[in-house]
Design an enzyme around this catalytic site. Structure first.
Site, PDB file in Angstrom:
ATOM      1  N   THR A   6     -41.242  20.802  71.555  1.00 55.29           N
ATOM      2  CA  THR A   6     -40.760  21.653  70.460  1.00 55.29           C
ATOM      3  C   THR A   6     -41.491  22.983  70.548  1.00 55.29           C
ATOM      4  O   THR A   6     -42.653  23.022  70.951  1.00 55.29           O
ATOM      5  CB  THR A   6     -41.087  20.962  69.114  1.00 55.29           C
ATOM      6  OG1 THR A   6     -40.255  19.821  68.990  1.00 55.29           O
ATOM      7  CG2 THR A   6     -40.873  21.886  67.927  1.00 55.29           C
TER       8      THR A   6
ATOM      9  N   ARG B 109     -30.149  11.806  62.875  1.00 57.27           N
ATOM     10  CA  ARG B 109     -31.564  11.992  62.514  1.00 57.27           C
ATOM     11  C   ARG B 109     -31.969  13.477  62.568  1.00 57.27           C
ATOM     12  O   ARG B 109     -31.669  14.202  63.494  1.00 57.27           O
ATOM     13  CB  ARG B 109     -32.435  11.199  63.484  1.00 57.27           C
ATOM     14  CG  ARG B 109     -33.936  11.249  63.207  1.00 57.27           C
ATOM     15  CD  ARG B 109     -34.631  12.298  64.042  1.00 57.27           C
ATOM     16  NE  ARG B 109     -36.088  12.274  63.857  1.00 57.27           N
ATOM     17  CZ  ARG B 109     -36.900  13.197  64.340  1.00 57.27           C
ATOM     18  NH1 ARG B 109     -36.422  14.205  65.026  1.00 57.27           N
ATOM     19  NH2 ARG B 109     -38.204  13.113  64.135  1.00 57.27           N
TER      20      ARG B 109
ATOM     21  N   GLY C  58     -35.453  15.933  62.074  1.00 60.67           N
ATOM     22  CA  GLY C  58     -36.912  15.890  61.970  1.00 60.67           C
ATOM     23  C   GLY C  58     -37.456  16.932  61.013  1.00 60.67           C
ATOM     24  O   GLY C  58     -36.752  17.431  60.126  1.00 60.67           O
ATOM     25  N   ASP C  59     -38.710  17.251  61.199  1.00 60.89           N
ATOM     26  CA  ASP C  59     -39.378  18.207  60.310  1.00 60.89           C
ATOM     27  C   ASP C  59     -39.092  19.664  60.650  1.00 60.89           C
ATOM     28  O   ASP C  59     -39.237  20.538  59.785  1.00 60.89           O
ATOM     29  CB  ASP C  59     -40.908  17.992  60.379  1.00 60.89           C
ATOM     30  CG  ASP C  59     -41.425  18.222  61.800  1.00 60.89           C
ATOM     31  OD1 ASP C  59     -40.815  17.695  62.753  1.00 60.89           O
ATOM     32  OD2 ASP C  59     -42.429  18.943  61.958  1.00 60.89           O
TER      33      ASP C  59
ATOM     34  N   THR D  63     -45.542  20.789  65.092  1.00 60.55           N
ATOM     35  CA  THR D  63     -44.896  20.006  66.145  1.00 60.55           C
ATOM     36  C   THR D  63     -45.511  18.611  66.188  1.00 60.55           C
ATOM     37  O   THR D  63     -46.718  18.462  66.014  1.00 60.55           O
ATOM     38  CB  THR D  63     -45.022  20.664  67.534  1.00 60.55           C
ATOM     39  OG1 THR D  63     -44.420  19.795  68.501  1.00 60.55           O
ATOM     40  CG2 THR D  63     -46.469  20.931  67.929  1.00 60.55           C
ATOM     41  N   GLY D  64     -44.676  17.619  66.394  1.00 57.40           N
ATOM     42  CA  GLY D  64     -45.200  16.253  66.434  1.00 57.40           C
ATOM     43  C   GLY D  64     -44.167  15.287  65.894  1.00 57.40           C
ATOM     44  O   GLY D  64     -42.966  15.589  65.879  1.00 57.40           O
TER      45      GLY D  64
ATOM     46  N   GLY E 120     -41.965  13.997  63.649  1.00 56.39           N
ATOM     47  CA  GLY E 120     -41.378  14.665  62.500  1.00 56.39           C
ATOM     48  C   GLY E 120     -41.388  13.912  61.182  1.00 56.39           C
ATOM     49  O   GLY E 120     -41.598  14.494  60.118  1.00 56.39           O
TER      50      GLY E 120
HETATM   51  N1  ASP Z   1     -41.250  17.560  65.284  1.00 57.31           N
HETATM   52  C1  ASP Z   1     -40.130  17.350  66.145  1.00 57.31           C
HETATM   53  C2  ASP Z   1     -39.224  16.326  65.508  1.00 57.31           C
HETATM   54  O1  ASP Z   1     -39.724  15.344  64.987  1.00 57.31           O
HETATM   55  C3  ASP Z   1     -40.494  16.910  67.507  1.00 57.31           C
HETATM   56  C4  ASP Z   1     -41.704  17.579  68.116  1.00 57.31           C
HETATM   57  O2  ASP Z   1     -42.250  18.501  67.540  1.00 57.31           O
HETATM   58  O3  ASP Z   1     -42.123  17.199  69.211  1.00 57.31           O
HETATM   59  O4  ASP Z   1     -38.038  16.477  65.577  1.00 57.31           O
END
Ligand code: ASP
Length: 354
Positions: free
Chosen positions: A215, A243, A245-246, A266-267, A269
């Site tokens: 991301t 789905r 995410g964040d 990032t991570g 979500g």
């Molecule tokens: N945060 C993103 C999501 O969950 C994915 C990511 O940041 O790697 O969609």
């Protein structure tokens, strides 16, 4: 003598700010930056042993190319909104990152993009979710903020709005990359071997949750003191059922407020949504008077970690202090201050001045 005192102060504050145990970094700064920019290209179990020198060089070179675009905009008096958008565009156009061209695949073997942007001056924001034909989703997020009465659009409607706005549209096949397709197939094969997967989505599996790397996000302060944050992603490999995410959630994946800071996350979500990570950092600064570093550490190392979430954030405050905070083994990241000092990092305890 004055010079010696200044140098000692910088060295001391740098050492005080760096805490590799918690994967915390704060770039050494003079009291106030005229402008500043920080970017990420995703966080996760990024280990040197799994990286080839060529791959590492490719990531570093793309991070540098991207951040220099934003830096030059800011240096020439451009807005942080423009700097964030154009910097993210560079990473969206690269297959290296899980955004735009390099987006991961859904369970149905499509690519669905999420993005958001927030203007710290007005607290205006724009976000798009689940789009499939907009080449640069961050441009759509910006158009939603600037040219619609809404904050968030999703799916077909968002694609239609993008087209009406004259944004560059592409055939969904533009987003196909073999690497991401193979990653999906690997997960699907693993899924087949799971006995009970009626309601389980395999991206919750520990061994593959990191397949979402890449991301992209950016936070910037411009010469007028305006802060902007933006984030763009393909989400998580094998996501299904629409789905989201964040990344397109204002307050979770992206937040900016001129009174405090600009943050891009990032991570994993789901945890960033539940923890309202980006807004929480701003709120701790606004209501509790914490510094950007203290607030970021509290939210990522304590709140997010205690929830079981993994990932990180990049952020800049109204004085141009920049922080990259993550609880994973690595995060692709880069910073540039108003003197043009560039710092790039990938792993937990590494940063490099090219
Ligand atoms: N945060 C993103 C999501 O969950 C994915 C990511 O940041 O790697 O969609």
């Amino acid at each position: 003598m004055k010079k010696l005192i200044l140098l000692t102060t910088i060295v001391l504050s740098f050492n005080a700010c760096k805490n590799s145990e918690n994967n915390t970094e704060e770039v050494p700064q003079l009291p106030k930056q005229e402008f500043a920019i920080i970017i990420h290209g995703g966080a996760g179990t990024i280990l040197k042993k799994n990286m080839t020198p060529e791959k590492e060089a490719a990531y570093k070179s793309k991070l540098e190319e991207a951040i220099r675009v934003g830096y030059n905009i800011l240096k020439n008096g451009g807005t942080s909104l423009e700097a964030v958008t154009k910097t993210i565009n560079v990473m969206e156009d690269s297959p290296l990152f899980n955004a735009g061209k390099g987006a991961v695949f859904t369970h149905e073997e499509t690519n669905e993009h999420d993005a958001s942007i927030m203007d710290g001056k007005t607290l205006n924001a724009g976000a798009s979710a689940g789009t499939t034909t907009v080449k640069n989703p961050i441009d759509l997020a910006r158009a939603i903020m600037d040219n619609s009465p809404h904050v968030m659009l999703s799916g077909k409607g968002a694609d239609t709005f993008a087209k009406e706005q004259g944004l560059q549209m592409v055939d969904p096949s533009y987003f196909h990359t073999d690497t991401r397709f193979k990653a999906l197939q690997k997960i699907k094969n693993q899924e087949k071997t799971e006995l009970d997967h009626d309601t389980k989505v395999s991206f919750y599996d520990d061994t593959i949750q990191d397949s979402k790397f890449g991301t992209v996000g950016c936070a910037a302060l411009d010469k007028d003191g305006n802060l902007t944050a933006g984030t763009s992603t393909g989400g998580m490999t094998n996501k299904r059922w629409g789905r989201i995410g964040d990344s397109p959630i204002i307050g979770a994946g992206t937040y900016a407020n001129n009174a405090t800071c600009a943050v891009s996350s990032t991570g994993w979500g789901e945890y960033f949504i539940r923890g309202m990570v980006a807004y929480d950092i701003s709120a701790l600064m606004e209501y509790k008077g914490l510094s950007l570093k203290e607030a970021s550490k509290e939210v990522v190392q304590n709140k997010l970690s205690n929830l079981g979430g993994t990932g990180g954030i990049v952020a800049v405050d109204k004085n141009g202090n920049m922080v990259a905070e993550f609880n994973t083994a690595g995060m692709y990241r880069a910073t540039m201050d108003d003197k043009g000092n560039l710092v790039i990092g990938i792993y937990e305890d590494e940063e490099e001045k090219p």
